[in-house]
Design a protein around this motif. Structure first.
Motif, mmCIF file in Angstrom:
data_model
loop_
_atom_site.group_PDB
_atom_site.id
_atom_site.type_symbol
_atom_site.label_atom_id
_atom_site.label_comp_id
_atom_site.label_asym_id
_atom_site.label_seq_id
_atom_site.Cartn_x
_atom_site.Cartn_y
_atom_site.Cartn_z
ATOM 1 N N ARG A 95 25.756 34.773 43.317
ATOM 2 C CA ARG A 95 26.298 36.024 43.849
ATOM 3 C C ARG A 95 26.823 36.875 42.699
ATOM 4 N N ARG A 96 26.361 38.111 42.609
ATOM 5 C CA ARG A 96 26.886 39.010 41.591
ATOM 6 C C ARG A 96 28.257 39.487 42.021
ATOM 7 N N LEU A 97 29.232 39.370 41.110
ATOM 8 C CA LEU A 97 30.607 39.668 41.468
ATOM 9 C C LEU A 97 30.987 41.109 41.167
ATOM 10 N N THR A 98 30.419 41.683 40.113
ATOM 11 C CA THR A 98 30.730 43.060 39.769
ATOM 12 C C THR A 98 29.538 43.688 39.055
ATOM 13 N N GLY A 135 35.705 40.191 45.608
ATOM 14 C CA GLY A 135 35.145 41.187 44.705
ATOM 15 C C GLY A 135 36.043 42.404 44.641
ATOM 16 N N GLY A 136 35.439 43.569 44.797
ATOM 17 C CA GLY A 136 36.204 44.804 44.744
ATOM 18 C C GLY A 136 36.356 45.310 43.327
ATOM 19 N N ALA A 137 37.153 46.368 43.165
ATOM 20 C CA ALA A 137 37.330 46.992 41.860
ATOM 21 C C ALA A 137 38.131 46.068 40.940
ATOM 22 N N PRO A 138 37.692 45.879 39.707
ATOM 23 C CA PRO A 138 38.463 45.070 38.759
ATOM 24 C C PRO A 138 39.822 45.711 38.467
ATOM 25 N N GLN A 139 40.794 44.867 38.121
ATOM 26 C CA GLN A 139 42.130 45.321 37.768
ATOM 27 C C GLN A 139 42.355 45.115 36.274
ATOM 28 N N ALA A 140 42.878 46.106 35.598
ATOM 29 C CA ALA A 140 43.119 46.006 34.162
ATOM 30 C C ALA A 140 44.309 45.094 33.875
ATOM 31 N N LEU A 141 44.149 44.231 32.874
ATOM 32 C CA LEU A 141 45.230 43.381 32.395
ATOM 33 C C LEU A 141 45.703 43.805 31.002
#
Length: 321
Positions: A95-98, A135-141
């Motif tokens: 499954r592609r996550l992003t 999934g969803g939009a990545p969050q910046a760390l």
């Protein structure tokens, strides 16, 4: 921008486990077995293989790079064509996550998140996390200043630059989440405002960064890099791949593995010249990628004696917890 483009392209083309690994026989004999018959997943010519002792099985075809086992050993994260995918440990259920261009990912200890590197709000490499299940939009760390900024546009995936092993490793942005979940190790960071190249450990809660290794700039007369970090399961050691050009030839160090003690700051070199991408089996044993007859070869490394024993043709190992 060049750095992030290079690392994304490098990841997309499976930097070391591609054409060079193909120079070794695909069914090369096992000369060693990792401690406790640990399961090792690795890359050969862009495909993923799994080996437990002498038994080897191809689990995924394609342009894969940087596989990483989940903390419970039931899943894998890997890059495919420069994007982040997840699958079961046997290669099924892919499954592609992003869609965002990514560099080597690392699981949070609870298995909920995957951290990965991609272009940040500053235009340079940054670290993000994405929810594995939803999934969803990545969050910046990191950088921490990007946590409150809008997610930058998705960067394009660029072809990898041709070059030597050193050239291909230099901009590898694989990250490593600490076993206690409090820190992430990554190439670059705020230290790049002082040094030409560096490796950082950042606190997930606060965003504060600590420099682990640095080259050039400031008072340093060396050049080089530190990349592909990995934590020992107890969090008491952090290993990474390094390269150094010193003020004199005597200070030069080819590609090699360094082990860092976060508590004391002590460092020691592991393995042999051209060893890289260490994956811990336990406190006494690791798997490293080395070079053999012009190709990439996995070796079992005794961390006490330094003895290296050939294991399988391939690169970029990850060991099932």
């Amino acid at each position: 921008m060049k750095a992030i483009a290079q690392i994304i392209g490098t990841a997309a083309l499976s930097i070391i486990g591609g054409a060079t690994a193909a120079l070794l026989p695909a069914g090369s004999a096992v000369a060693a077995t990792p401690a406790g018959n640990a399961t090792v997943v690795y890359v050969r010519s862009g495909d993923l293989f799994s080996a437990t002792g002498a038994t080897e099985k191809k689990i995924a075809d394609g342009n894969y790079a940087r596989p990483r086992f989940s903390p419970d050993g039931t899943k894998l994260a890997a890059l495919r064509d420069g994007r982040l995918w997840v699958m079961k440990a046997d290669g099924s259920g892919k499954r592609r996550l992003t869609t965002r261009a990514a560099a080597g990912a690392s699981w949070s200890p609870d298995g909920v998140w995957l951290a990965f590197a991609s272009q940040s709000c500053t235009g340079g490499p940054g670290v993000f996390r994405v929810d594995v299940k939803h999934g969803g939009a990545p969050q910046a760390l990191f950088p921490a200043e990007c946590r409150t900024e809008a997610l930058p546009a998705e960067p394009e995936i660029q072809p990898a630059d041709a070059g030597t092993l050193t050239d291909r490793l230099r901009y590898d942005d694989a990250v490593a989440w600490s076993p206690d979940g409090t820190q992430v190790a990554f190439r670059g960071g705020l230290c790049e405002s002082t040094y030409d190249a560096c490796l950082s450990v950042g606190a997930v809660a606060t965003g504060r960064e600590r420099t682990v290794a640095a080259f050039g700039g400031g008072s340093l007369q060396t050049s080089g890099f530190a990349v592909v970090p990995t934590w020992r399961a107890d969090g008491r050691k952090l290993a990474y791949t390094a390269y150094q050009e010193g003020e004199t030839a005597a200070d030069d160090k080819p590609v090699h593995v360094v082990e860092f003690d976060p508590a004391t700051g002590a460092k020691r070199d592991l393995g042999a010249a051209q060893d890289r991408e260490l994956a811990y089996v336990n406190a006494a044993t690791a798997i490293v990628t080395g070079t053999h007859q012009g190709g990439s070869q996995l070796f079992v490394l005794d961390l006490t004696t330094g003895k290296r024993t050939a294991f399988k043709a391939g690169s970029q190992p990850t060991v099932r917890p």
